[in-house]
Motif scaffolding. Sequence first.
Motif, PDB file in Angstrom:
ATOM      1  N   ILE B 279     -51.225   9.185 -14.590  1.00 37.84           N
ATOM      2  CA  ILE B 279     -52.208   9.512 -13.548  1.00 37.84           C
ATOM      3  C   ILE B 279     -51.672  10.694 -12.741  1.00 37.84           C
ATOM      4  N   ASP B 280     -50.378  10.600 -12.378  1.00 42.15           N
ATOM      5  CA  ASP B 280     -49.747  11.688 -11.631  1.00 42.15           C
ATOM      6  C   ASP B 280     -49.791  12.995 -12.412  1.00 42.15           C
ATOM      7  N   LEU B 334     -58.488  -0.488 -13.757  1.00 40.26           N
ATOM      8  CA  LEU B 334     -58.799  -0.881 -12.377  1.00 40.26           C
ATOM      9  C   LEU B 334     -59.348  -2.303 -12.336  1.00 40.26           C
ATOM     10  N   ILE B 335     -60.344  -2.553 -13.189  1.00 36.91           N
ATOM     11  CA  ILE B 335     -60.997  -3.868 -13.176  1.00 36.91           C
ATOM     12  C   ILE B 335     -60.015  -4.964 -13.602  1.00 36.91           C
ATOM     13  N   VAL B 398     -54.188   0.344  -8.939  1.00 33.82           N
ATOM     14  CA  VAL B 398     -55.573   0.308  -8.442  1.00 33.82           C
ATOM     15  C   VAL B 398     -55.770   1.386  -7.373  1.00 33.82           C
ATOM     16  N   HIS B 399     -54.809   1.439  -6.460  1.00 30.94           N
ATOM     17  CA  HIS B 399     -54.899   2.410  -5.372  1.00 30.94           C
ATOM     18  C   HIS B 399     -54.896   3.852  -5.881  1.00 30.94           C
ATOM     19  N   GLU B 400     -53.991   4.127  -6.824  1.00 35.10           N
ATOM     20  CA  GLU B 400     -53.899   5.481  -7.386  1.00 35.10           C
ATOM     21  C   GLU B 400     -55.190   5.869  -8.096  1.00 35.10           C
ATOM     22  N   ILE B 401     -55.763   4.913  -8.817  1.00 28.99           N
ATOM     23  CA  ILE B 401     -56.999   5.191  -9.548  1.00 28.99           C
ATOM     24  C   ILE B 401     -58.117   5.525  -8.559  1.00 28.99           C
ATOM     25  N   LYS B 403     -57.745   6.663  -5.520  1.00 28.86           N
ATOM     26  CA  LYS B 403     -57.401   7.930  -4.874  1.00 28.86           C
ATOM     27  C   LYS B 403     -57.779   9.106  -5.772  1.00 28.86           C
ATOM     28  N   MET B 404     -57.463   8.950  -7.062  1.00 32.47           N
ATOM     29  CA  MET B 404     -57.741  10.035  -7.994  1.00 32.47           C
ATOM     30  C   MET B 404     -59.226  10.327  -8.116  1.00 32.47           C
ATOM     31  N   HIS B 405     -60.047   9.265  -8.039  1.00 29.76           N
ATOM     32  CA  HIS B 405     -61.488   9.459  -8.164  1.00 29.76           C
ATOM     33  C   HIS B 405     -62.154   9.748  -6.821  1.00 29.76           C
ATOM     34  N   GLY B 406     -61.364   9.662  -5.743  1.00 34.51           N
ATOM     35  CA  GLY B 406     -61.936   9.883  -4.421  1.00 34.51           C
ATOM     36  C   GLY B 406     -62.722   8.687  -3.909  1.00 34.51           C
ATOM     37  N   TRP B 407     -62.385   7.479  -4.361  1.00 36.78           N
ATOM     38  CA  TRP B 407     -63.046   6.273  -3.864  1.00 36.78           C
ATOM     39  C   TRP B 407     -62.214   5.667  -2.745  1.00 36.78           C
TER      40      TRP B 407
END
Lengths: 227, 426
Positions: B279-280, B334-335, B398-401, B403-407
Amino acid sequence: MKILVIEDEKELSKNIVKYLSNDSYRCEQAYNFSTAMEKIALYNYDCILLDLNLPGGDGIQILEEIKSLKIDSGIIIISARGSLDDRIEGLKIGADDYLAKPFSLSELSVRIYALMRRRQFSHNNIMISGDVEIDMLSKTVKVKERIITLTKSEYDLLLFLLGNKNRVVSKDAIAEHLSGDMADMLDSHNFVYAHIKNLKAKFAKAGSSNKIKTIYGTGYQWVEQEH
Amino acid sequence: MGRTRTLAAKSLWGFSLSTLLILLCCAPLLYKLMERYYAQDLDELVIFRIQEFENEQLPSFKAADIEVWNRFNEDICILPFDEKYPLLEVRQEEFFDKAEGHSIDFRIVYDKITIEGTSYILSSRIPMIEKHDLIRTLTYQYGLLFIVLLISLSVVSYYMSKRLWRPFHSTLSKIRNFSLEKGKLPQFNSTDTTEFVQLNSILNDLISSNLSSYKKQKEFIENASHELQTPLAVFKSQLDILLQQPNLSQEQTDIIQSLYSVSSRMTRLNKNLLLLARIDNDQYINRVDIDFVQTLYAQLLYLRERAESNGIKVNIEIDNPLKIQANRILVDSLITNLIVNAIRHNTENGIINMRVVDCGFVISNTGANQALDKDKVFRRFNRTSEEKKGNGLGLSIVHEICKMHGWKIQYDYTNNLHAFMIQFTH
């Protein structure tokens, strides 16, 4: 049936060979790129297990070579590159299956079994073990000619045990096979135990002489009874 | 750090202060100069008047005219001769001035003249400007000059500094928008100011070396995780072989089982680290349209059974269909991470509620009777309990995902339920 194991990690290669030779498989090993290329050119194999990171070259090149030589072997990639992209890439070039490291030997054995069956006995979709008969097309299971009803999980579990018959499969391998990649994040003891218990009960009720042996809740073994 | 002021304000302050000081220091000098030039002017005039008198009046002047002359001419007087008067030498002397009512300075010159054979002294004088008048004039001039200078200095320095510092401000805003994670080297505008050229080039070097070490570090994590897969595979295969041994005792089997658990924990940890590293490293940037509800059900296919085998009741409420733009692998992850988290930290006969609302997803579960620390809940390797086996990376993934999508993701503890709410934004 001849299998070529192309894997540079000798211990892993040795264990794969050891686990598989219980079946009617004859295994050969190649630890590096050039040996692998040589063996492919010289001999015929029914199945090739291919690691992608090899000393002396990229496994993808071997795959391309196999394809260009029109060698008709089943190919399973065993790789440390486990991402979906790598998986898709490998299958696109012509591998039949893709197994990410670390994998359990039972899972590998089932994959090889399924691949061999798809390739060689495509006209024969009946699998027989003792008094149990499985029709893979209609997904029905018969014990002594009488159909017994299994849930999807129980059916998958049965195939997994049969694909490793007379060998002990671990509880973790079963859980992973039944519920996928995330299995290891949850305690699988109750889950596997419940399915095994139900399966055993259904076979006992149908009067099957086959039995599933439990090794202290850690491993399970399908013991095939001779007719 | 105390109050700060801009460079322009500082330099203006310095300019103003030094101008004021310079003007004040020059004041006595200016005063003396003005006084001197004024006196010189007057001196010429007093001498001129004497010459004029001697040329035009003196030839026809009679002794009898002296008294009348002196009565009407205050500044050009004819006095009885005396040796004490210095002749033809302009001097400054004090006299009483009737108009002013006090004595003031005069420029005065004496000459010896002869009227009808008798010697007299002719004096010509002009009053000097008064000291306080001179000082007042000077003060007015100074004040005006100072104000004009101040205004023009401010205007000039404002525009000059704005123009001179423009490249600096452009560089500043580029660095402000720079982030190491995005990994893009800022492109500085070219400038012809030596200092700013240096600044930009030093910044360029600094940032690119930082970027490269950051990249190396990220790659290191990914490579290390990759390299660990093979020994883990060997380890696992050894256990599979070991399990084939006939007549294993209960004790031996327990050890094997415990090693299986360790191996799967290491594998999971490694997978999660790899996922975070990827992700990074922006390896999941491609996004597609995803039916969230459908994806949720697909993941539940396996996980619901796992929850129920642990005696947990799963409730799902779908208020509306939900389509999101996201990376498929990450949405799956995420899910599963959220659901697995809700299963793992649940209680016996607990519940999991899932709800899809408007543009959001809420998952809540029964668990420990205590709220988690909101600040720490998404932190890597922050484990809330010792007995639950986990690697402390699930929620940070979950948090990184998100953050990456802007949610937006939020944790809340209400009515004895631990809830995670995701707000998807488009």
